[in-house]
Design an enzyme around this catalytic site. Structure first.
Site, PDB file in Angstrom:
ATOM      1  N   ASP A  59      44.767  12.558  73.236  1.00  0.00           N
ATOM      2  CA  ASP A  59      44.105  13.575  73.724  1.00  0.00           C
ATOM      3  C   ASP A  59      42.594  13.752  73.171  1.00  0.00           C
ATOM      4  O   ASP A  59      42.279  12.473  72.336  1.00  0.00           O
ATOM      5  CB  ASP A  59      44.599  14.950  73.020  1.00  0.00           C
ATOM      6  CG  ASP A  59      44.699  15.121  71.747  1.00  0.00           C
ATOM      7  OD1 ASP A  59      45.017  16.177  71.298  1.00  0.00           O
ATOM      8  OD2 ASP A  59      44.141  14.103  71.016  1.00  0.00           O
ATOM      9  N   GLN A  78      40.484  24.227  82.749  1.00  0.00           N
ATOM     10  CA  GLN A  78      40.448  25.501  82.087  1.00  0.00           C
ATOM     11  C   GLN A  78      40.041  26.797  82.731  1.00  0.00           C
ATOM     12  O   GLN A  78      40.098  26.807  83.956  1.00  0.00           O
ATOM     13  CB  GLN A  78      39.100  25.133  80.799  1.00  0.00           C
ATOM     14  CG  GLN A  78      39.449  24.163  79.947  1.00  0.00           C
ATOM     15  CD  GLN A  78      40.769  24.589  78.987  1.00  0.00           C
ATOM     16  OE1 GLN A  78      41.170  25.733  78.857  1.00  0.00           O
ATOM     17  NE2 GLN A  78      41.319  23.598  78.362  1.00  0.00           N
ATOM     18  N   ASP A  90      53.838  17.698  76.774  1.00  0.00           N
ATOM     19  CA  ASP A  90      53.889  17.320  75.464  1.00  0.00           C
ATOM     20  C   ASP A  90      54.120  18.344  74.585  1.00  0.00           C
ATOM     21  O   ASP A  90      53.557  19.379  75.039  1.00  0.00           O
ATOM     22  CB  ASP A  90      52.385  16.549  75.036  1.00  0.00           C
ATOM     23  CG  ASP A  90      51.406  17.489  74.497  1.00  0.00           C
ATOM     24  OD1 ASP A  90      50.974  18.215  75.627  1.00  0.00           O
ATOM     25  OD2 ASP A  90      51.354  17.769  73.505  1.00  0.00           O
ATOM     26  N   CYS A 135      76.076  15.639  74.451  1.00  0.00           N
ATOM     27  CA  CYS A 135      75.079  14.721  74.257  1.00  0.00           C
ATOM     28  C   CYS A 135      75.510  13.581  73.953  1.00  0.00           C
ATOM     29  O   CYS A 135      76.579  13.372  72.940  1.00  0.00           O
ATOM     30  CB  CYS A 135      74.226  15.356  72.951  1.00  0.00           C
ATOM     31  SG  CYS A 135      72.901  14.548  72.651  1.00  0.00           S
ATOM     32  N   CYS A 152      73.866  11.155  72.406  1.00  0.00           N
ATOM     33  CA  CYS A 152      72.952  10.293  71.254  1.00  0.00           C
ATOM     34  C   CYS A 152      73.723   9.842  70.099  1.00  0.00           C
ATOM     35  O   CYS A 152      74.815  10.541  69.753  1.00  0.00           O
ATOM     36  CB  CYS A 152      71.757  11.370  70.828  1.00  0.00           C
ATOM     37  SG  CYS A 152      72.143  12.395  69.620  1.00  0.00           S
ATOM     38  N   CYS A 207      74.989  12.849  67.939  1.00  0.00           N
ATOM     39  CA  CYS A 207      76.079  13.774  68.253  1.00  0.00           C
ATOM     40  C   CYS A 207      77.384  12.911  68.318  1.00  0.00           C
ATOM     41  O   CYS A 207      78.372  13.633  68.378  1.00  0.00           O
ATOM     42  CB  CYS A 207      75.752  14.381  69.512  1.00  0.00           C
ATOM     43  SG  CYS A 207      74.364  15.568  69.536  1.00  0.00           S
ATOM     44  N   HIS A 242      67.898  13.467  67.610  1.00  0.00           N
ATOM     45  CA  HIS A 242      68.657  14.104  68.492  1.00  0.00           C
ATOM     46  C   HIS A 242      67.676  14.836  69.388  1.00  0.00           C
ATOM     47  O   HIS A 242      67.842  15.049  70.735  1.00  0.00           O
ATOM     48  CB  HIS A 242      69.444  15.203  67.713  1.00  0.00           C
ATOM     49  CG  HIS A 242      70.206  16.083  68.807  1.00  0.00           C
ATOM     50  ND1 HIS A 242      71.064  15.871  69.806  1.00  0.00           N
ATOM     51  CD2 HIS A 242      69.610  17.517  69.038  1.00  0.00           C
ATOM     52  CE1 HIS A 242      71.237  16.939  70.464  1.00  0.00           C
ATOM     53  NE2 HIS A 242      70.614  17.952  70.125  1.00  0.00           N
TER      54      HIS A 242
END
Lengths: 389, 433
Positions: free
Chosen positions: A91, A188, A265, A303, A305, A308, A333
């Site tokens: 950014d 903007q 983001d 989940c 992952c 989990c 997670h």
């Protein structure tokens, strides 16, 4: 232009696309974890690849302070410095203007900060921001914009919007690596549709590789928020990516995707993990809560992952806020959750069964918030099956 | 658990093999037990653990005190029990005022049992766990508060008194592969009377623990005795006749000097049967480990890796045993002593090389000194993760050299040369000034 954007499927305004960047071919809608200082807190690049992270956000303001963009450049760019083979976005440093406003002085020239490291005055001009980002070497770089809080009213918003357009020209002029880095402009204009419209047109005229919708995610009410997103996505070109900065909560991402946005983001998933909160289909799960101390279920049984699959809420409870490992596991997670959400959005748009699954799980009683219903109306998506009466 | 001595060198140093039920491969000794907090390494997440050499890295040390919950007696020693606990190395967050605080550190023994025990709870099914009340990093014996009912420890959550019955409840629910009986450890300066009491008490608790011993899980009898040779001998002899599968040697690393330690260690090991494994706590530094190996100890925990890691240090001492001693070595500007480097030093800001050139750990294969220097500078957790990986990898390499030296019958020379080479650098520095 150093990207290709190809829409693979649609569901009314929502798009599933392939965004091909110099370092990686990404699928959108996508979520970008925030790696402010050249790292995602507590996770290795291997783990990020493992959970399917496609692109990470780095923060120009912080990296310029430490270790400095010159050093990063000398060592071959941020990709090499942090050993991240996939895509990066930096950014402009503009958001810090809003979040550190009491330290900043904004003029036509640029923004003066007081360096938090040594107290020296730091001037961030559009040219300087682009130069720093050129040195860092991310696939996508952001134009320096004049950001104002959406909670402010008055002529400042108009001033900021026009300045953003003038600054984007200076950014374009200063950009030394247009064939390797994509400069996105940021829309903007506060919550004012007239200003937003002027800004969109101005940016579209500059024919940039992609566009961001900025100035949101700062405390405005949800009703205003979705309307600004809807207006901008309607006016921005179809064939270029649209990035809603600072968003956010899973529900917000679903709604914005329904309205035609592609990239997001937010620090939320990783930050909330460090405070012991897990993201789950029903919303959030506060693992610090006493009720978790003997709960032998996984955080989210649906989940897939590593966390989990291996750990109980009880065990995570005893780690969170006390041990580094707790932060790591929960961040893992939560990011997996967000990335899986992105993957689901992409495939469900392609397969034409978007949104309802998500809302049904999050609002099993059918109490979908009114702003969501209004937004879906505009997006042309029928969610009557998820809402009670 | 099965253990066998395979080779001896210089009389007492032994190379052996230990086999634990949960580990697919046998583990060679002398070996290092990796430090954990609540069953997982302090910084290395479980999916990264597998990047460490296997099976060397498969043995983990665990303190039940990390997870002790409502079953133990809280001794607040004046501190507010409601203060949130703080982990060393993390930013302090005190006085959590949410109404949802709980005073226990972890799930209850009943919950742990229902999950299936420690291995299940931390998702490390193919690892071996050695449970010891004392962990040299954060649960230190506090002999002033220990009394006839239980052993006292200073922990991040205040002082805790653990009774044998409570300890065994935790052991039973956690099901470690091997565990040490509860001991009363005193520092080296304890007076004779207190020291003698600690031996009597430790033996008494040993019997109490064995009486409540769960089926499965090898019991290691604890041996104390402070810095008194006679008491060390007496304790070892008492424990040697008990029905145990191995020995845990306690009370070291609590103030005894390098010079007095070998005779104290020998006083213990000389009175233990040779066929059972010996584990020790508190010998962390390489030179201390070598002393332990010389006395016939097989399993070691170490706080060294942790302290290096949180200090920003990375181990660099040569593991290659054929390397010659460089008598002309000059200390470089950054004050490196050639055993480790401090990655916070500004000299590493632009150093794009790995910590150790041919190290095959995850950190050295993927990251540079410059990046770690930056991470340390901006207080990012990834720094500690990467350092713990490298330091663990490196220290495991050190243990591998020890084993090789024993198998080749030259351990004594190895120890001498190692200690001497580290002293040479200091001597060279003195000369060069």
């Amino acid at each position: 232009m150093a990207l290709r954007f190809e829409v693979l499927g649609r569901f009314n305004r929502a798009r599933a696309a392939q965004l091909t960047l110099p370092h990686f071919a990404c699928q959108t809608p996508l979520f970008m974890p925030v790696g402010t200082q050249g790292t995602i807190k507590g996770l290795t690049t291997d783990q990020l690849e493992e959970i399917g992270c496609q692109i990470i956000l780095g923060n120009t303001y912080h990296l310029a302070l430490r270790p400095t963009s010159e050093l990063i450049d000398e060592l071959g760019g941020l990709h090499k410095f942090m050993n991240w083979p996939r895509a990066l976005l930096t950014d402009s440093g503009g958001f810090q203007m809003v979040s550190l406003l009491h330290l900043a002085d904004i003029t036509e020239k640029g923004v003066t900060f007081q360096s938090p490291v040594d107290g020296k005055p730091m001037l961030l001009t559009p040219e300087e921001s682009i130069q720093i980002q050129n040195r860092i070497g991310a696939d996508i770089i952001m134009a320096l914009d004049d950001v104002v809080r959406t909670t402010i009213t008055g002529p400042r918003i108009e001033e900021a919007m026009y300045r953003t357009l003038r600054w984007v020209d200076r950014c374009i002029a200063a950009h030394k690596r247009p064939h390797e880095q994509n400069l996105f402009g940021i829309v903007q204009g506060g919550l004012d549709p007239v200003l937003r419209d002027i800004c969109v047109r101005g940016l579209v005229d500059r024919n940039l590789p992609g566009y961001a919708i900025g100035g949101l995610a700062g405390g405005e009410d949800k009703d205003s928020f979705w309307r600004v997103v809807a207006q901008c996505t309607a006016a921005l070109p179809e064939d270029k990516p649209r990035y809603v900065m600072g968003v956010g909560y899973p529900l917000d991402i679903v709604v914005c995707s329904a309205l035609g946005a592609d990239m997001y983001d937010c620090v939320y998933p990783t930050r909330t993990a460090r405070f012991g909160t897990a993201l789950v289909p029903e919303g959030v799960l506060k693992l610090k809560h006493n009720a978790m101390v003997n709960d032998t279920r996984p955080i989210d049984p649906t989940c897939a992952c590593m966390v989990c699959k291996n750990y109980t809420r009880a065990y995570i409870h005893c780690l969170v806020t006390k041990d580094a490992m707790g932060s790591q596991l929960l961040s893992y997670h939560n990011l997996y959750y967000m990335l899986q959400l992105s993957r689901n959005l992409h495939s469900s748009i392609v397969e034409g069964r978007f949104v309802c699954d998500f809302l049904q799980k999050m609002f099993p009683k059918g109490d979908v918030p009114e702003w969501v219903c209004n937004a879906m109306d505009v997006a042309g998506i029928d969610i009557s099956s998820c809402c009670s009466s | 658990m099965k253990f066998a001595v395979k080779a001896l060198s210089s009389g007492k140093a032994r190379a052996g093999v230990v086999h634990l039920g949960s580990c697919p491969s046998s583990i060679e000794t002398p070996c290092l037990l990796l430090s954990t907090r609540k069953g997982l390494p302090i910084f290395i997440s479980p999916d990264l653990l597998s990047s460490l050499p296997s099976p060397d890295s498969n043995l983990l040390q665990f303190s039940p005190l990390h997870l002790e919950g409502a079953s133990s007696t809280l001794v607040s020693s004046g501190r507010e029990v409601s203060k949130r606990c703080v982990n060393i190395g993390q930013e302090a967050r005190w006085g959590d005022t949410t109404p949802n605080f709980d005073s226990s550190e972890g799930p209850s023994p009943k919950t742990i049992s229902s999950i299936g025990g420690l291995h299940q709870m931390v998702g490390l099914h193919e690892y071996g766990f050695a449970a010891v009340a004392r962990d040299s990093i954060q649960c230190l014996p506090e002999c002033g508060s220990t009394n006839k009912t239980g052993a006292s420890f200073e922990t991040p959550c205040g002082r805790r008194l653990i009774k044998p019955v409570e300890y065994m409840e935790m052991i039973t629910s956690m099901k470690p592969n091997l565990w040490a009986t509860l001991a009363d450890e005193v520092p080296a300066w304890a007076n004779n009377k207190r020291n003698k009491t600690s031996v009597d008490r430790t033996v008494k608790w040993l019997d109490e623990c064995i009486a409540r011993s769960p089926a499965g899980g090898a019991v290691f009898g604890s041996i104390v005795g402070g810095s008194n040779i006679e008491e060390r001998k007496r304790c070892a002899q008492e424990v040697a006749v008990r029905n145990v599968s191995g020995y845990w040697i306690g009370g070291f690393g609590l103030g005894e000097s390098m010079e007095e330690r070998p005779s104290l260690l020998n006083a213990v090991t000389d009175n233990l049967p040779k066929d059972w494994p010996r584990m020790i706590c508190g010998l962390g530094l390489p030179e201390e480990v070598l002393q332990g190996v010389a006395a016939g100890v097989d399993l070691f925990d170490s706080a060294y890796i942790y302290h290096l890691t949180i200090g920003g240090f990375a181990l660099t001492f040569p593991l290659d045993r054929t390397e010659k001693i460089d008598y002309n070595y000059q200390l470089s500007d950054q004050g490196s002593d050639r055993t480790k480097i401090n990655l916070r030093a500004t000299v590493y800001r632009k150093d794009a090389t790995p910590i150790v050139e041919d190290c095959c750990c995850y950190t050295c294969q993927n990251h540079t000194k410059a990046y770690i220097n930056h991470l340390l500078n901006v207080h990012e957790m990834l720094a500690q993760i990467l350092l713990e990986i490298h330091n663990t990898h490196h220290y495991l390499g050190f243990f591998r050299s020890i084993r090789e030296a024993i198998k080749e019958g030259c351990f004594e020379q190895f120890q001498k040369k190692f200690v001497q080479s580290r002293r040479e650098h200091l001597a060279a520095d003195v000369v060069s000034v």
